[in-house]
Design a protein around this motif. Structure first.
Motif, PDB file in Angstrom:
ATOM      1  N   CYS A 206       0.819  -1.216   0.000  1.00  0.00           N
ATOM      2  CA  CYS A 206       0.000   0.000   0.000  1.00  0.00           C
ATOM      3  C   CYS A 206       0.852   1.266   0.000  1.00  0.00           C
ATOM      4  CB  CYS A 206      -0.924   0.002   1.221  1.00  0.00           C
ATOM      5  SG  CYS A 206      -2.308  -1.154   1.115  1.00  0.00           S
ATOM      6  N   TYR A 207       2.059   1.167   0.568  1.00  0.00           N
ATOM      7  CA  TYR A 207       2.939   2.335   0.661  1.00  0.00           C
ATOM      8  C   TYR A 207       4.260   2.079  -0.074  1.00  0.00           C
ATOM      9  CZ  TYR A 207      -0.431   3.636   4.205  1.00  0.00           C
ATOM     10  OH  TYR A 207      -1.605   3.943   4.862  1.00  0.00           O
ATOM     11  N   ALA A 208       4.152   1.419  -1.224  1.00  0.00           N
ATOM     12  CA  ALA A 208       5.342   1.019  -1.973  1.00  0.00           C
ATOM     13  C   ALA A 208       6.158   2.200  -2.469  1.00  0.00           C
ATOM     14  CB  ALA A 208       4.938   0.139  -3.164  1.00  0.00           C
ATOM     15  N   SER A 209       5.569   3.376  -2.561  1.00  0.00           N
ATOM     16  CA  SER A 209       6.294   4.528  -3.097  1.00  0.00           C
ATOM     17  C   SER A 209       7.323   5.085  -2.122  1.00  0.00           C
ATOM     18  CB  SER A 209       5.309   5.632  -3.479  1.00  0.00           C
ATOM     19  OG  SER A 209       4.578   6.052  -2.338  1.00  0.00           O
ATOM     20  N   CYS A 210       7.226   4.695  -0.834  1.00  0.00           N
ATOM     21  CA  CYS A 210       8.163   5.212   0.165  1.00  0.00           C
ATOM     22  C   CYS A 210       8.406   4.151   1.230  1.00  0.00           C
ATOM     23  CB  CYS A 210       7.633   6.496   0.798  1.00  0.00           C
ATOM     24  SG  CYS A 210       8.767   7.224   2.018  1.00  0.00           S
ATOM     25  N   MET A 211       9.605   3.597   1.245  1.00  0.00           N
ATOM     26  CA  MET A 211       9.944   2.528   2.179  1.00  0.00           C
ATOM     27  C   MET A 211       9.840   3.006   3.625  1.00  0.00           C
ATOM     28  SD  MET A 211      10.993  -0.670   2.410  1.00  0.00           S
ATOM     29  CE  MET A 211      12.006  -1.813   3.375  1.00  0.00           C
ATOM     30  N   HIS A 212      10.340   4.197   3.906  1.00  0.00           N
ATOM     31  CA  HIS A 212      10.309   4.708   5.279  1.00  0.00           C
ATOM     32  C   HIS A 212       8.872   4.866   5.782  1.00  0.00           C
ATOM     33  CE1 HIS A 212      14.487   5.775   6.446  1.00  0.00           C
ATOM     34  NE2 HIS A 212      14.683   5.698   5.144  1.00  0.00           N
ATOM     35  N   LEU A 213       7.999   5.412   4.949  1.00  0.00           N
ATOM     36  CA  LEU A 213       6.608   5.598   5.340  1.00  0.00           C
ATOM     37  C   LEU A 213       5.935   4.249   5.582  1.00  0.00           C
ATOM     38  CD1 LEU A 213       4.146   7.383   5.790  1.00  0.00           C
ATOM     39  CD2 LEU A 213       3.718   7.281   3.309  1.00  0.00           C
ATOM     40  N   ALA A 214       6.199   3.294   4.710  1.00  0.00           N
ATOM     41  CA  ALA A 214       5.600   1.962   4.858  1.00  0.00           C
ATOM     42  C   ALA A 214       5.977   1.333   6.192  1.00  0.00           C
ATOM     43  CB  ALA A 214       6.042   1.060   3.702  1.00  0.00           C
ATOM     44  N   ILE A 215       7.259   1.395   6.542  1.00  0.00           N
ATOM     45  CA  ILE A 215       7.711   0.790   7.787  1.00  0.00           C
ATOM     46  C   ILE A 215       7.142   1.523   8.993  1.00  0.00           C
ATOM     47  CG2 ILE A 215       9.732   0.242   9.186  1.00  0.00           C
ATOM     48  CD1 ILE A 215       9.257  -1.526   6.680  1.00  0.00           C
ATOM     49  N   ARG A 216       7.066   2.844   8.932  1.00  0.00           N
ATOM     50  CA  ARG A 216       6.499   3.596  10.048  1.00  0.00           C
ATOM     51  C   ARG A 216       5.043   3.209  10.292  1.00  0.00           C
ATOM     52  NH1 ARG A 216       9.151   8.212   7.975  1.00  0.00           N
ATOM     53  NH2 ARG A 216       7.167   9.063   7.236  1.00  0.00           N
ATOM     54  N   LYS A 217       4.281   3.063   9.208  1.00  0.00           N
ATOM     55  CA  LYS A 217       2.869   2.687   9.328  1.00  0.00           C
ATOM     56  C   LYS A 217       2.727   1.300   9.952  1.00  0.00           C
ATOM     57  CE  LYS A 217       0.701   6.142   7.099  1.00  0.00           C
ATOM     58  NZ  LYS A 217      -0.441   6.934   7.631  1.00  0.00           N
ATOM     59  N   ILE A 218       3.511   0.332   9.447  1.00  0.00           N
ATOM     60  CA  ILE A 218       3.407  -1.040   9.949  1.00  0.00           C
ATOM     61  C   ILE A 218       3.900  -1.129  11.383  1.00  0.00           C
ATOM     62  CG2 ILE A 218       4.117  -3.437   9.554  1.00  0.00           C
ATOM     63  CD1 ILE A 218       4.595  -2.673   6.609  1.00  0.00           C
ATOM     64  N   GLU A 219       5.029  -0.468  11.659  1.00  0.00           N
ATOM     65  CA  GLU A 219       5.619  -0.554  12.996  1.00  0.00           C
ATOM     66  C   GLU A 219       4.700   0.062  14.036  1.00  0.00           C
ATOM     67  OE1 GLU A 219       9.828   0.483  15.275  1.00  0.00           O
ATOM     68  OE2 GLU A 219       9.183   1.722  13.584  1.00  0.00           O
ATOM     69  N   TRP A 220       4.010   1.136  13.719  1.00  0.00           N
ATOM     70  CA  TRP A 220       3.131   1.771  14.694  1.00  0.00           C
ATOM     71  C   TRP A 220       2.061   0.796  15.183  1.00  0.00           C
ATOM     72  CZ3 TRP A 220      -1.996   2.797  15.422  1.00  0.00           C
ATOM     73  CH2 TRP A 220      -2.314   3.723  16.426  1.00  0.00           C
TER      74      TRP A 220
END
Length: 384
Positions: free
Chosen positions: A67-81
């Motif tokens: 869902c957040y493939a355009s930005c690795m950092h954003l994807a990880i922040r969303k999942i980690e939260w």
């Protein structure tokens, strides 16, 4: 222009797939490994995978990443939260009414006519997970990321209880459906139903209807976990597993006969880990065959596919034992009925402990494991 530039930049690189395996609460470890990778990348860099495959809890992590493939950092922040703030009640009913009411309702339905269309029976009610996924995931973003060239394909594997097949539901640009012995690939838009089906641990969570069949955890009939990645065009496969190291047995320690809880834990370990190891061994034999044929300048339709596997360095069962009292009282009392106590040798709690004290520990272990292997990981992903 940015999307076209990414496409042109990647056209000479191999197609790299990410494979996230199942494991219930253990899947928090995957977040830590990917977090270590993200911290080594530019802040605005997209994910370094063209293909994403997930099974069971790994399917949920995979879909969030897609869902957040355009930005690795954003994807990880969303999942980690989400993983860092988990409570059991966010995944399944963990109050006394929810736990024992569900068990009692299943008992009553067993006395009713078989001709009635009963809801799927299960030990626990995971309706809270459906609500959580609906709130935090916008799966329509997957299609947009595919069209914007941030992804080539995403697949979620589930097991069909009607046919006994392992089915990979996927969204992709050009990949054609496939049919092999006991496994197939079906092209369709991914939905919350697919995620609920793939993560429905047998007997623990209810099966889910997708179209005309009922599906359960994707690890059950998955004889070849690498298959979806290969069919979707992968040249390399980066795998984050949850196969933990065995604890050291003290000298002179005498094992007792395994109880029902220990056997149930071993069954789950076998479902989530054993087939991957055998498939990796089979892939290594194929690679050796390809190398031998090419050395003789002979033609073969087979191609070499390299893999990189990251597994935990710590034993999750021991951590679950330490944090056993963090589980809701209703869940502890239910587990006690099948012989699982704080001192019991069973891996069941490590699959069901969706508590932040546990998931945060696993994320940190994954992060440290990822950092230790980061140079090798970046080299495999051709990020240098």
């Amino acid at each position: 222009m940015a999307n076209m530039g990414r496409k042109q930049l990647n056209q000479d690189k191999p197609n790299i797939a990410l494979l996230l395996t199942g494991g219930g609460a253990r899947a928090a470890y995957q977040v830590g490994v990917l977090k270590a990778l993200a911290h080594s990348m530019a802040r605005t860099a997209p994910i370094p995978f063209q293909i994403i495959n997930g099974t069971s809890a790994g399917a949920i992590n995979s879909s969030a990443l897609a869902c957040y493939a355009s930005c690795m950092h954003l994807a990880i922040r969303k999942i980690e939260w989400v993983w860092k703030n988990f409570h059991t009640s966010m995944v399944y009913r963990s109050d006394f009414i929810g736990v024992y009411g569900n068990i009692f309702a299943n008992m009553l339905r067993s006395f009713q006519s078989q001709h009635l269309n009963h809801p799927p029976a299960s030990l626990l009610d995971n309706a809270p997970l459906r609500r959580l996924l609906s709130e935090v995931l916008d799966l329509s973003r997957i299609d947009r990321n595919i069209h914007r060239n941030f992804l080539d394909a995403v697949s979620i594997t589930a097991s069909c209880y009607s046919t006994g097949e392992s089915v990979a539901f996927y969204q992709a640009k050009d990949a054609q459906p496939w049919k092999r012995a006991r496994r197939s690939g079906q092209n369709m838009p991914l939905t919350i139903d697919h995620l609920m089906a793939s993560s429905a641990i047998p007997l623990v969570f209810p099966s889910v209807r997708v179209k005309h069949h009922y599906y359960g955890d994707g690890s059950i009939h998955q004889l070849s976990p690498l298959s979806p990645s290969i069919h979707l065009g992968a040249d390399k496969i980066f795998i984050v597993g949850v196969d933990q190291p065995e604890p050291e047995t003290p000298v002179g320690f005498e094992r007792h006969f395994p109880g029902m809880s220990a056997v149930a834990g071993h069954l789950l370990d076998s479902i989530f880990s054993d087939t991957l190891q055998s498939d990796l061994e089979r892939m290594e034999r194929i690679n050796r065959t390809v190398d031998a044929v090419k050395a003789k300048n002979q033609h073969t339709e087979l191609k070499r596919i390299d893999t990189f596997l990251v597994n935990p360095s710590a034993n999750f069962d021991q951590i679950a034992q330490e944090l056993y009292d963090d589980m809701p009282l209703a869940i502890r009392s239910m587990l006690r009925l099948i012989g699982v106590k704080k001192t019991t040798e069973s891996s069941l709690p490590s699959y069901l402990m969706f508590e932040k004290a546990f998931t945060q520990r696993l994320i940190e272990i994954g992060y440290q494991d990822g950092l230790k292997q980061l140079p090798e990981i970046r080299s495999f992903l051709e990020l240098d």
